[in-house]
Motif scaffolding. Structure first.
Motif, mmCIF file in Angstrom:
data_model
loop_
_atom_site.group_PDB
_atom_site.id
_atom_site.type_symbol
_atom_site.label_atom_id
_atom_site.label_comp_id
_atom_site.label_asym_id
_atom_site.label_seq_id
_atom_site.Cartn_x
_atom_site.Cartn_y
_atom_site.Cartn_z
ATOM 1 N N LYS A 145 -10.143 -2.106 -2.039
ATOM 2 C CA LYS A 145 -10.707 -3.273 -1.372
ATOM 3 C C LYS A 145 -9.663 -4.374 -1.236
ATOM 4 O O LYS A 145 -9.498 -4.988 -0.165
ATOM 5 N N LEU A 146 -8.899 -4.626 -2.321
ATOM 6 C CA LEU A 146 -7.889 -5.688 -2.290
ATOM 7 C C LEU A 146 -6.690 -5.310 -1.430
ATOM 8 O O LEU A 146 -6.073 -6.172 -0.800
ATOM 9 N N LEU A 147 -6.330 -4.029 -1.391
ATOM 10 C CA LEU A 147 -5.229 -3.600 -0.530
ATOM 11 C C LEU A 147 -5.579 -3.821 0.938
ATOM 12 O O LEU A 147 -4.729 -4.211 1.741
ATOM 13 N N THR A 148 -6.827 -3.566 1.289
ATOM 14 C CA THR A 148 -7.287 -3.849 2.650
ATOM 15 C C THR A 148 -7.223 -5.349 2.928
ATOM 16 O O THR A 148 -6.851 -5.784 4.028
ATOM 17 N N GLU A 149 -7.555 -6.127 1.929
ATOM 18 C CA GLU A 149 -7.517 -7.583 2.052
ATOM 19 C C GLU A 149 -6.099 -8.074 2.295
ATOM 20 O O GLU A 149 -5.852 -8.949 3.141
ATOM 21 N N ILE A 150 -5.123 -7.493 1.589
ATOM 22 C CA ILE A 150 -3.717 -7.880 1.747
ATOM 23 C C ILE A 150 -3.224 -7.508 3.145
ATOM 24 O O ILE A 150 -2.503 -8.267 3.795
ATOM 25 N N GLU A 151 -3.626 -6.316 3.614
ATOM 26 C CA GLU A 151 -3.177 -5.874 4.938
ATOM 27 C C GLU A 151 -3.669 -6.810 6.049
ATOM 28 O O GLU A 151 -2.971 -7.042 7.033
ATOM 29 N N SER A 152 -4.859 -7.351 5.874
ATOM 30 C CA SER A 152 -5.415 -8.220 6.922
ATOM 31 C C SER A 152 -5.010 -9.679 6.754
ATOM 32 O O SER A 152 -4.769 -10.381 7.745
ATOM 33 N N LEU A 153 -4.889 -10.164 5.498
ATOM 34 C CA LEU A 153 -4.600 -11.578 5.263
ATOM 35 C C LEU A 153 -3.177 -11.847 4.788
ATOM 36 O O LEU A 153 -2.701 -12.976 4.840
ATOM 37 N N GLY A 154 -2.510 -10.813 4.285
ATOM 38 C CA GLY A 154 -1.163 -11.000 3.744
ATOM 39 C C GLY A 154 -1.167 -11.443 2.292
ATOM 40 O O GLY A 154 -0.104 -11.552 1.668
ATOM 41 N N LYS A 155 -2.351 -11.679 1.720
ATOM 42 C CA LYS A 155 -2.451 -12.093 0.322
ATOM 43 C C LYS A 155 -3.892 -11.903 -0.143
ATOM 44 O O LYS A 155 -4.788 -11.610 0.643
ATOM 45 N N PHE A 156 -4.102 -12.068 -1.468
ATOM 46 C CA PHE A 156 -5.446 -12.014 -2.011
ATOM 47 C C PHE A 156 -6.172 -13.326 -1.722
ATOM 48 O O PHE A 156 -5.578 -14.399 -1.771
ATOM 49 N N SER A 162 0.808 -1.215 0.000
ATOM 50 C CA SER A 162 0.000 0.000 0.000
ATOM 51 C C SER A 162 0.845 1.271 0.000
ATOM 52 O O SER A 162 0.318 2.360 -0.249
ATOM 53 N N LYS A 163 2.153 1.146 0.286
ATOM 54 C CA LYS A 163 3.005 2.326 0.401
ATOM 55 C C LYS A 163 4.021 2.453 -0.722
ATOM 56 O O LYS A 163 4.925 3.286 -0.651
ATOM 57 N N VAL A 164 3.913 1.622 -1.726
ATOM 58 C CA VAL A 164 4.857 1.646 -2.845
ATOM 59 C C VAL A 164 4.061 1.780 -4.144
ATOM 60 O O VAL A 164 2.825 1.684 -4.149
ATOM 61 N N PRO A 165 4.740 2.003 -5.280
ATOM 62 C CA PRO A 165 4.015 2.208 -6.542
ATOM 63 C C PRO A 165 3.082 1.075 -6.947
ATOM 64 O O PRO A 165 2.215 1.267 -7.803
ATOM 65 N N TYR A 166 3.251 -0.100 -6.351
ATOM 66 C CA TYR A 166 2.373 -1.220 -6.683
ATOM 67 C C TYR A 166 0.902 -0.862 -6.420
ATOM 68 O O TYR A 166 0.005 -1.266 -7.165
ATOM 69 N N ALA A 167 0.661 -0.085 -5.362
ATOM 70 C CA ALA A 167 -0.712 0.329 -5.053
ATOM 71 C C ALA A 167 -1.293 1.156 -6.190
ATOM 72 O O ALA A 167 -2.471 1.018 -6.553
ATOM 73 N N LEU A 168 -0.467 2.032 -6.781
ATOM 74 C CA LEU A 168 -0.925 2.829 -7.918
ATOM 75 C C LEU A 168 -1.220 1.947 -9.124
ATOM 76 O O LEU A 168 -2.224 2.137 -9.814
ATOM 77 N N SER A 169 -0.349 0.961 -9.359
ATOM 78 C CA SER A 169 -0.579 0.070 -10.501
ATOM 79 C C SER A 169 -1.889 -0.699 -10.328
ATOM 80 O O SER A 169 -2.625 -0.912 -11.293
ATOM 81 N N MET A 170 -2.196 -1.116 -9.097
ATOM 82 C CA MET A 170 -3.462 -1.800 -8.844
ATOM 83 C C MET A 170 -4.649 -0.897 -9.169
ATOM 84 O O MET A 170 -5.634 -1.331 -9.787
ATOM 85 N N LYS A 171 -4.567 0.370 -8.751
ATOM 86 C CA LYS A 171 -5.666 1.298 -9.000
ATOM 87 C C LYS A 171 -5.856 1.562 -10.492
ATOM 88 O O LYS A 171 -6.991 1.729 -10.953
ATOM 89 N N ARG A 172 -4.761 1.579 -11.234
ATOM 90 C CA ARG A 172 -4.862 1.835 -12.667
ATOM 91 C C ARG A 172 -5.331 0.606 -13.436
ATOM 92 O O ARG A 172 -6.015 0.721 -14.441
ATOM 93 N N ILE A 173 -4.940 -0.577 -12.973
ATOM 94 C CA ILE A 173 -5.300 -1.807 -13.682
ATOM 95 C C ILE A 173 -6.691 -2.292 -13.280
ATOM 96 O O ILE A 173 -7.500 -2.690 -14.128
ATOM 97 N N LEU A 174 -7.004 -2.244 -11.994
ATOM 98 C CA LEU A 174 -8.254 -2.813 -11.490
ATOM 99 C C LEU A 174 -9.353 -1.777 -11.282
ATOM 100 O O LEU A 174 -10.528 -2.132 -11.167
ATOM 101 N N GLY A 175 -8.983 -0.504 -11.198
ATOM 102 C CA GLY A 175 -9.940 0.523 -10.793
ATOM 103 C C GLY A 175 -9.747 0.849 -9.326
ATOM 104 O O GLY A 175 -9.345 -0.002 -8.535
ATOM 105 N N VAL A 176 -10.028 2.084 -8.953
ATOM 106 C CA VAL A 176 -9.712 2.570 -7.610
ATOM 107 C C VAL A 176 -10.467 1.798 -6.531
ATOM 108 O O VAL A 176 -9.864 1.341 -5.543
ATOM 109 N N LYS A 177 -11.760 1.612 -6.690
ATOM 110 C CA LYS A 177 -12.546 0.960 -5.634
ATOM 111 C C LYS A 177 -12.112 -0.480 -5.413
ATOM 112 O O LYS A 177 -11.934 -0.930 -4.276
ATOM 113 N N GLU A 178 -11.929 -1.224 -6.506
ATOM 114 C CA GLU A 178 -11.532 -2.626 -6.377
ATOM 115 C C GLU A 178 -10.136 -2.732 -5.783
ATOM 116 O O GLU A 178 -9.859 -3.607 -4.949
ATOM 117 N N ALA A 179 -9.232 -1.830 -6.202
ATOM 118 C CA ALA A 179 -7.863 -1.850 -5.691
ATOM 119 C C ALA A 179 -7.840 -1.584 -4.189
ATOM 120 O O ALA A 179 -7.124 -2.259 -3.437
#
Length: 638
Positions: free
Chosen positions: A489-500, A470-487
């Protein structure tokens, strides 16, 4: 009738061109009076009736050569047929020798309060009665209050005094001296140095020193001055050469400022061009040329064409893909790669040097200036004021002379069938001339599946520093590829579970680097990584670890080249080299290398490369090739 109590009369008295009739005149030696009388007087040339009144107390003194008239009903009507006006006054005096009639309204307590009121308060003030009203049809019953007026019998001109406000259409007009002159046929003499508030409901706009011609209750026109106040409260004068009423009955104004006037929308934006005002709108509309106030960019500063309403407290300039300078040359807010000079060139609202240049990143949307960060930015903002991560942004720090791009970045590397998508930040430092990047890099190419699984296992089994996605450019790539809302949601998922829970197909890339810091080396014409490399994933497997290694993307005349070297330790490493459809790979892992050999053998037995591969193939590299790359890199560093 002569009686012991005095001399009285009934009928008409004519003095010069004036007639007075009453049912009871009372005569003295050199005076006469009437409690109820009507008064009429003709114009100096006797062609028209100048003034007429009814029901006034009358006193005439032959020694003073003066008649005094006072209304019996308070404020009473006085008609000026030659001027096509009527007024409401409670008294007037006729000075015979001066050929002048002086009309007055007695000062009430409410009128005394009006003397101390601001122009804003005068708009709402209820005057006792409108002192002057036009009877001319095309003036739509234009009215205004005056305490006093004079009528010249020779010129047939009315001069009204103490006129504090005249309401015309949606505007309030304030005569500078309180004087209004009415010519014959009801024509109002142009007001000089008048003030205007428009409109009387919103009161957004105030003019001053106006030369204003009032045509009717619904129309006026002229010119006036106006003060533009910037975000710091500094005032700058705008000359509106045309002020008037449009077809909707609303005040408008058209003015301009020139280059030589050094007009500033703010301390950071200089302006030259047309200015439009609509009374119903809070802000002025500027349609002209804008210039940034900075000392970093070399050469003459462009004047940027635009048209927009401007809020002085929050200046926002529209920047479209077709934005141009005043010479109609196209501009862009972006960063280019010059294919002619092998340089990265910032072009923040400047012309591109050559149309052969590659656009690395460009932005459109709104140009503004942030005083806290001291940066101009071209971007699309969200409701909360932050940059929209779904779109590119380019900003320029005019104090540190840095051009920054954020979004999807084209490195101008020809990758053929290998796909490379980069998201993140690029900084162009003018002093010194350096370029740094921080990117997430998604490499996607056909490769041996078992080899990729072995790589994944190797990196997962080693204890290395983790990557916070969530703190590196990967978060931006997720928002551009998946869309902001979906990204998000998945970033929150990674923070809690460590993976998708379920790995998104859109993020499944052969090698997806989450965080790579690079710089542009002009000597070797290449992008070179600096520091640990954040490896995000291999295909659909999470890694999310920082590994040692080196990435180099080189511009070559005979074909661009990509080198990727990843090292777990000195005895465990992976090397990829790609150039002109050929991927060469080698590892310290012998089994990994054997898998590639076997794949090569199987392909060789087929006798040809699959058509879907577009000529692409991968083979086992030599250890020497890897060593040559590392040696060249060490030479570049030295």
């Amino acid at each position: 009738a002569l009686t012991p109590t005095g001399l009285t009369g009934e009928g008409m008295i004519r003095i010069g061109d004036a007639d007075m009739d009453s049912k009871r005149f009372k005569f003295g030696k050199r005076v006469f009076d009437a409690n109820i009388a009507n008064f009429r007087i003709k114009s100096y040339d006797l062609k028209e009736l100048s003034i007429s009144t009814r029901n006034y107390q009358t006193h005439f003194d032959f020694d003073e050569r003066k008649g005094a008239f006072k209304s019996n009903v308070g404020i009473s009507r006085v008609d000026f047929p030659i001027n096509q006006y009527a007024c409401s006054m409670d008294r007037f005096d006729w000075n015979i020798d001066n050929s002048e009639i002086i009309l007055r309204n007695e000062i009430s307590q409410s009128l005394m309060r009006a003397d101390t009121m601001s122009t804003d308060n005068l708009i709402d003030f209820k005057f006792p009665r409108s002192a002057f009203i036009s009877t001319k049809a095309d003036q739509d019953s234009l009215t205004f209050f005056a305490r006093e007026a004079s009528f010249n019998l020779k010129s047939s001109i009315i001069k009204a005094r103490d006129v504090q406000i005249i309401k015309v259409a949606d505007a309030a007009i304030f005569p500078d001296s309180g004087k209004v002159t009415i010519q014959k046929s009801g024509i109002l003499e142009k007001l000089a140095r008048a003030g205007i508030i428009a409109n009387t409901t919103t009161r957004y706009h105030k003019f001053y020193r106006g030369d204003i011609a009032i045509q009717s209750r619904k129309s006026y026109q002229g010119k006036a001055l106006y003060d533009y106040r910037d975000e710091d409260g500094q005032r700058q004068q705008i000359v509106f050469s045309r002020v008037g009423i449009d077809t909707t009955g609303s005040t408008y104004a058209i003015g301009s400022v020139t280059d030589t006037s050094w007009f500033m929308l703010s301390p950071d934006f200089r302006y030259s061009g047309r200015v439009d005002l609509a009374a119903r709108e809070k802000f002025l509309t500027f349609s002209g040329d804008l210039q940034l106030v900075e000392e970093c960019l070399r050469g003459s500063k462009p004047w940027i064409q635009f048209k927009s309403q401007i809020n002085p407290v929050k200046i926002e300039i529209p920047v479209t893909q077709d934005i141009r300078d005043r010479n109609n040359s196209k501009l862009m807010a972006g960063i280019l790669f010059s294919n002619a000079t092998n340089r990265i060139v910032p072009t923040f609202l400047r012309r591109r040097e050559s149309f052969s240049d590659t656009v690395m990143i460009r932005a459109q949307g709104i140009l503004d200036f942030n005083k806290l960060t001291r940066q101009y930015a071209v971007s699309t903002r969200m409701a909360d004021g932050f940059f929209d991560p779904a779109l590119d942004v380019v900003w320029f720090d005019k104090y540190r002379c840095i051009t920054h791009g954020e979004g999807k970045i084209n490195l101008s590397i020809n990758t053929g069938p290998l796909t490379l998508d980069n998201f993140g930040w690029i900084d162009c430092f003018m002093i010194p001339d350096t370029v740094n990047l921080r990117l997430s890099m998604a490499f996607d190419f056909k490769f041996q599946e078992e080899c990729l699984k072995k790589m994944t296992t190797a990196f997962e089994s080693i204890n290395l520093p983790g990557v916070t996605l969530s703190k590196v450019p990967y978060a931006l790539s997720m928002k551009r590829i998946l869309g902001v809302k979906e990204a998000e949601k998945l970033l929150t998922e990674i923070e809690s579970l460590g993976k998708f829970r379920k790995y998104p197909d859109e993020l499944a890339k052969t090698l997806f680097f989450a965080d790579v810091k690079l710089y542009w080396d002009s000597v070797s014409s290449s992008y070179i990584s600096r520091g640990p490399i954040g490896l995000g994933s291999i295909q659909k497997s999470h890694v999310n670890k920082y590994v040692s290694g080196l990435i180099q993307l080189s511009k070559r005349r005979n074909g661009d080249e990509i080198n990727i070297y990843l090292e777990i330790d000195k005895d465990q490493w992976y090397y990829f080299n790609y150039r002109i459809n050929l991927m060469q790979v080698i590892s310290s892992d012998i089994e990994f290398n054997d898998l590639i050999k076997n794949d090569m053998k199987e392909r060789a037995e087929k006798g040809k490369i699959d058509k879907d591969d577009k000529g692409y193939r991968f083979i086992l590299a030599t250890d020497r090739k890897k060593e040559d790359f590392l040696r060249r890199f060490r030479e570049v560093e030295e």
